[in-house]
Write a protein that holds these residues in place. Structure first.
Motif, PDB file in Angstrom:
ATOM      1  N   ALA A 148      44.738  35.912  21.720  1.00  0.00           N
ATOM      2  CA  ALA A 148      44.299  36.994  20.835  1.00  0.00           C
ATOM      3  C   ALA A 148      44.807  38.343  21.323  1.00  0.00           C
ATOM      4  N   MET A 149      44.839  38.559  22.638  1.00  0.00           N
ATOM      5  CA  MET A 149      45.382  39.803  23.177  1.00  0.00           C
ATOM      6  C   MET A 149      46.853  39.970  22.801  1.00  0.00           C
ATOM      7  N   GLN A 150      47.597  38.893  22.882  1.00  0.00           N
ATOM      8  CA  GLN A 150      49.017  38.988  22.556  1.00  0.00           C
ATOM      9  C   GLN A 150      49.219  39.220  21.058  1.00  0.00           C
ATOM     10  N   ALA A 151      48.373  38.623  20.244  1.00  0.00           N
ATOM     11  CA  ALA A 151      48.436  38.907  18.814  1.00  0.00           C
ATOM     12  C   ALA A 151      48.041  40.353  18.525  1.00  0.00           C
ATOM     13  N   GLN A 152      47.230  40.933  19.402  1.00  0.00           N
ATOM     14  CA  GLN A 152      46.792  42.316  19.266  1.00  0.00           C
ATOM     15  C   GLN A 152      47.866  43.301  19.725  1.00  0.00           C
ATOM     16  N   GLY A 153      48.890  42.783  20.411  1.00  0.00           N
ATOM     17  CA  GLY A 153      50.008  43.649  20.778  1.00  0.00           C
ATOM     18  C   GLY A 153      50.383  43.700  22.228  1.00  0.00           C
ATOM     19  N   LEU A 154      49.659  42.985  23.086  1.00  0.00           N
ATOM     20  CA  LEU A 154      49.985  42.986  24.512  1.00  0.00           C
ATOM     21  C   LEU A 154      50.714  41.688  24.851  1.00  0.00           C
ATOM     22  N   ARG A 155      52.023  41.797  25.091  1.00  0.00           N
ATOM     23  CA  ARG A 155      52.825  40.608  25.363  1.00  0.00           C
ATOM     24  C   ARG A 155      53.397  40.594  26.780  1.00  0.00           C
ATOM     25  N   GLU A 156      53.567  41.773  27.371  1.00  0.00           N
ATOM     26  CA  GLU A 156      54.148  41.845  28.710  1.00  0.00           C
ATOM     27  C   GLU A 156      53.355  42.841  29.556  1.00  0.00           C
ATOM     28  N   ILE A 157      53.049  42.437  30.782  1.00  0.00           N
ATOM     29  CA  ILE A 157      52.323  43.290  31.725  1.00  0.00           C
ATOM     30  C   ILE A 157      53.298  43.700  32.817  1.00  0.00           C
ATOM     31  N   GLY A 158      53.593  45.011  32.871  1.00  0.00           N
ATOM     32  CA  GLY A 158      54.543  45.493  33.862  1.00  0.00           C
ATOM     33  C   GLY A 158      53.971  45.541  35.257  1.00  0.00           C
ATOM     34  N   GLY A 159      52.661  45.637  35.387  1.00  0.00           N
ATOM     35  CA  GLY A 159      52.007  45.674  36.688  1.00  0.00           C
ATOM     36  C   GLY A 159      51.334  44.351  37.007  1.00  0.00           C
ATOM     37  N   ASN A 160      50.079  44.421  37.408  1.00  0.00           N
ATOM     38  CA  ASN A 160      49.316  43.244  37.819  1.00  0.00           C
ATOM     39  C   ASN A 160      48.181  42.950  36.844  1.00  0.00           C
ATOM     40  N   ILE A 161      47.676  41.747  36.920  1.00  0.00           N
ATOM     41  CA  ILE A 161      46.373  41.432  36.333  1.00  0.00           C
ATOM     42  C   ILE A 161      45.360  41.556  37.465  1.00  0.00           C
ATOM     43  N   VAL A 162      44.442  42.491  37.323  1.00  0.00           N
ATOM     44  CA  VAL A 162      43.455  42.767  38.370  1.00  0.00           C
ATOM     45  C   VAL A 162      42.118  42.169  37.947  1.00  0.00           C
ATOM     46  N   LEU A 163      41.570  41.316  38.790  1.00  0.00           N
ATOM     47  CA  LEU A 163      40.287  40.672  38.504  1.00  0.00           C
ATOM     48  C   LEU A 163      39.183  41.421  39.250  1.00  0.00           C
ATOM     49  N   ASP A 164      38.296  42.047  38.506  1.00  0.00           N
ATOM     50  CA  ASP A 164      37.187  42.805  39.076  1.00  0.00           C
ATOM     51  C   ASP A 164      35.932  41.939  39.022  1.00  0.00           C
ATOM     52  N   ARG A 165      35.492  41.496  40.195  1.00  0.00           N
ATOM     53  CA  ARG A 165      34.323  40.616  40.297  1.00  0.00           C
ATOM     54  C   ARG A 165      33.131  41.327  40.928  1.00  0.00           C
ATOM     55  N   LEU A 166      33.120  42.656  40.831  1.00  0.00           N
ATOM     56  CA  LEU A 166      32.122  43.442  41.535  1.00  0.00           C
ATOM     57  C   LEU A 166      30.750  43.448  40.865  1.00  0.00           C
ATOM     58  N   ALA A 167      30.634  42.880  39.661  1.00  0.00           N
ATOM     59  CA  ALA A 167      29.351  42.941  38.956  1.00  0.00           C
ATOM     60  C   ALA A 167      28.271  42.103  39.637  1.00  0.00           C
ATOM     61  N   PHE A 168      28.647  41.064  40.400  1.00  0.00           N
ATOM     62  CA  PHE A 168      27.705  40.302  41.224  1.00  0.00           C
ATOM     63  C   PHE A 168      28.055  40.568  42.680  1.00  0.00           C
ATOM     64  N   GLN A 169      27.058  40.937  43.469  1.00  0.00           N
ATOM     65  CA  GLN A 169      27.311  41.176  44.886  1.00  0.00           C
ATOM     66  C   GLN A 169      26.265  40.444  45.717  1.00  0.00           C
ATOM     67  N   LEU A 170      26.736  39.386  46.387  1.00  0.00           N
ATOM     68  CA  LEU A 170      25.881  38.525  47.190  1.00  0.00           C
ATOM     69  C   LEU A 170      26.421  38.460  48.608  1.00  0.00           C
ATOM     70  N   SER A 171      25.532  38.231  49.546  1.00  0.00           N
ATOM     71  CA  SER A 171      25.917  38.061  50.929  1.00  0.00           C
ATOM     72  C   SER A 171      25.469  36.682  51.418  1.00  0.00           C
ATOM     73  N   GLU A 172      25.908  36.322  52.611  1.00  0.00           N
ATOM     74  CA  GLU A 172      25.479  35.059  53.210  1.00  0.00           C
ATOM     75  C   GLU A 172      23.951  35.005  53.303  1.00  0.00           C
ATOM     76  N   ARG A 173      23.338  36.119  53.626  1.00  0.00           N
ATOM     77  CA  ARG A 173      21.882  36.154  53.757  1.00  0.00           C
ATOM     78  C   ARG A 173      21.191  35.828  52.438  1.00  0.00           C
ATOM     79  N   ASP A 174      21.793  36.245  51.327  1.00  0.00           N
ATOM     80  CA  ASP A 174      21.195  35.990  50.017  1.00  0.00           C
ATOM     81  C   ASP A 174      21.137  34.503  49.693  1.00  0.00           C
ATOM     82  N   GLN A 175      21.993  33.705  50.348  1.00  0.00           N
ATOM     83  CA  GLN A 175      22.071  32.274  50.045  1.00  0.00           C
ATOM     84  C   GLN A 175      21.452  31.406  51.132  1.00  0.00           C
ATOM     85  N   ALA A 176      20.724  32.034  52.051  1.00  0.00           N
ATOM     86  CA  ALA A 176      20.254  31.317  53.238  1.00  0.00           C
ATOM     87  C   ALA A 176      19.351  30.132  52.902  1.00  0.00           C
TER      88      ALA A 176
END
Length: 509
Positions: A148-176
């Motif tokens: 759908a993005m490519q149909a919307q007009g984005l066919r080539e990315i000159g840079g990177n695809i950046v994955l932002d996973r910061l919405a969940f922030q867990l530590s080892e202690r959180d999973q103890a």
């Protein structure tokens, strides 16, 4: 009068009764779960007493509470104020809180932001994908979104695809208090704000009419070669061998074993790599499969394990106003998510939903501590004081998730009358029909009449939900067994549910 079996199980008669004489018909006197002073509790039905005697569990291992949704007094109560490990019945708390706090129109949002100018189909910069906690996002969903993005007009990315996973922030202690993920236990994976296919790889096997059986990896991964060494034969067993990183990021998955025509199609689930690595490789493969060009690479914006919480990074215009997402993928509405969580006991989705209850999410990063605090506040509005129910991960995998059977029934009775309660009730497995109860309580009085969330750990068996009796009255029920021999107690819980389904108003047994 107590039978010999009941007397052996329940011990001392009511204070004041003649020693050796019968106890009052409405009450037995079991030891509490902690082994302390006996307490007065309503009597148990004969079928439950019989099953308890057969499996030989101590009475303190069982806590239960039953009350009609339209009656002020309980029908049955045993150790109902003692705290038990909840297992997956903790999902009752998570999903009820989510329906109440987020509302049935809530959806997880995964956003794509353009960091650069888009001219003639080429982005001179990075495509940033902000994870919004969608634990149900699959590789097929991602492929369609990229198309759908490519149909919307984005066919080539000159840079990177950046994955932002910061919405969940867990530590080892959180999973103890929860079990650690392992390759053969993918259902123990940690929640991730940008996860694909639950962070799980699937190996699809299909015997061929002639030649080597077919092997397919789902999702397809960039720079991962699947080496099929499975041979035809009478055996139906395969082994997976995962190579280390060769230095250039390329890896190899070698599959050995036998797979013959009699084996049929099969799917093997495993977790051989981190969620972040799997997602990055799957994103790159999906962008290319969709027909796109990527000049750079897939970059992961790592979640900090220490220090202050960082929120997902969104672009602002010259006036400091947040720019809207260029493209957005929406999950199914919350009632469908709750259905998946409760019908099939989806741990990853339950844990993600729990984190989504963190105040300010997703604009403000979610933390387990903030999510737990909000759920505890919600429970207080429901009349449950601290100590009645304790949530941790929201899935029941954590042994810190404990509760009193009476408190669970209190929530269930309220939910039956709530405006959003129907979504919750519809999400529960139906005895002998679907979900985790599809092959349980079949061809008996409870078939089609009991709607129950099940729970199981190695030493826990539990049910929580509703049973419609023969007379039409609906009972809210919570029954939990904590004991090393808990698997044997499934028959005890089923006997209770069948007895409730057979019940007529005015009858005791």
């Amino acid at each position: 009068m107590l039978s010999g079996l009941a007397a052996a199980l329940f011990g001392a008669p009511r204070p004041g009764a003649a020693r050796g004489g019968p106890a009052p018909p409405e009450y037995y006197y079991p030891p509490t779960a902690g082994g302390g002073t006996a307490t007065m509790v309503p009597g148990l039905p004969d079928p439950v007493v019989a099953r308890l005697g057969e499996v030989g569990l101590p009475l303190g291992a069982l806590g239960l509470f039953v009350q009609a949704v339209d009656q002020p007094l309980p029908l049955l109560s045993l150790n109902a104020e003692d705290s038990y490990v909840l297992a997956s019945t903790a999902k009752v708390v998570t999903t009820l809180a989510a329906l109440d706090l987020l509302g049935p129109n809530y959806r997880w949002r995964t956003e794509a932001h353009l960091h650069g100018e888009l001219v003639d189909g080429r982005l001179d910069g990075d495509l940033v994908i902000l994870g919004g906690g969608n634990a149900r996002l699959g590789s097929d969903d991602l492929l369609r979104w990229f198309e759908a993005m490519q149909a919307q007009g984005l066919r080539e990315i000159g840079g990177n695809i950046v994955l932002d996973r910061l919405a969940f922030q867990l530590s080892e202690r959180d999973q103890a208090a929860a079990p650690r993920p392992a390759p053969d236990r993918p259902h123990h994976n940690w929640p991730d704000a940008l996860s694909l296919n639950d962070g799980v790889l699937r190996l699809q096997l299909q015997a061929a009419a002639a030649g080597r059986p077919q092997v397919e990896l789902v999702p397809p991964l960039a720079d991962v070669t699947v080496l099929n060494q499975v041979v035809p034969g009478r055996g139906c067993a395969t082994q997976v061998h995962w190579s280390g990183d060769a230095g250039d990021g390329a890896r190899e998955l070698r599959v050995t074993g036998q797979w013959g025509p009699a084996c049929g199609p099969s799917s093997v689930r495993f977790a051989l790599m981190s969620d972040a690595d799997l997602t990055a490789r799957a994103v790159q493969a999906a962008w290319v499969r969709a027909g796109g060009v990527l000049q750079g690479r897939v970059v992961d914006r790592a979640v900090p394990q220490a220090g202050p919480v960082r929120s997902p990074e969104r672009q602002r215009d010259a006036r400091g106003v947040l720019r809207p997402a260029w493209a957005t993928h929406l999950s199914d509405p919350l009632p469908l998510l709750v259905r998946e969580i409760n019908k099939y006991s989806d741990n990853m989705a339950a844990r993600a939903l729990m984190l989504s209850l963190s105040p300010g999410f997703p604009a403000q990063a979610a933390t387990p501590e903030a999510a737990r605090s909000r759920v505890q506040q919600w429970m207080r509005t429901r009349g449950l004081p601290p100590g009645d129910l304790e949530v941790d991960t929201g899935s029941g995998l954590s042994r810190a998730e404990r509760g009193k059977p009476r408190a669970l029934v209190q929530l269930l009775r309220q939910a039956w009358h709530d405006r959003n309660g129907r979504w919750f009730v519809d999400s529960l497995p139906i005895a002998g029909v679907d979900g985790t109860l599809a092959n349980r309580l079949r061809d008996g009085p409870a078939t089609g009449r009991a709607m129950l969330k099940t729970g199981s750990l190695m030493d826990v068996r539990a049910v929580a939900g509703y049973v419609r009796s023969q007379s039409g009255r609906v009972y809210a029920v919570s029954a939990i067994v904590n004991h090393p021999d808990a698997p044997a107690a499934t028959v005890v819980l089923d006997a209770l549910v069948d007895w409730l389904a057979l019940r007529n108003d005015g009858s005791r047994r």
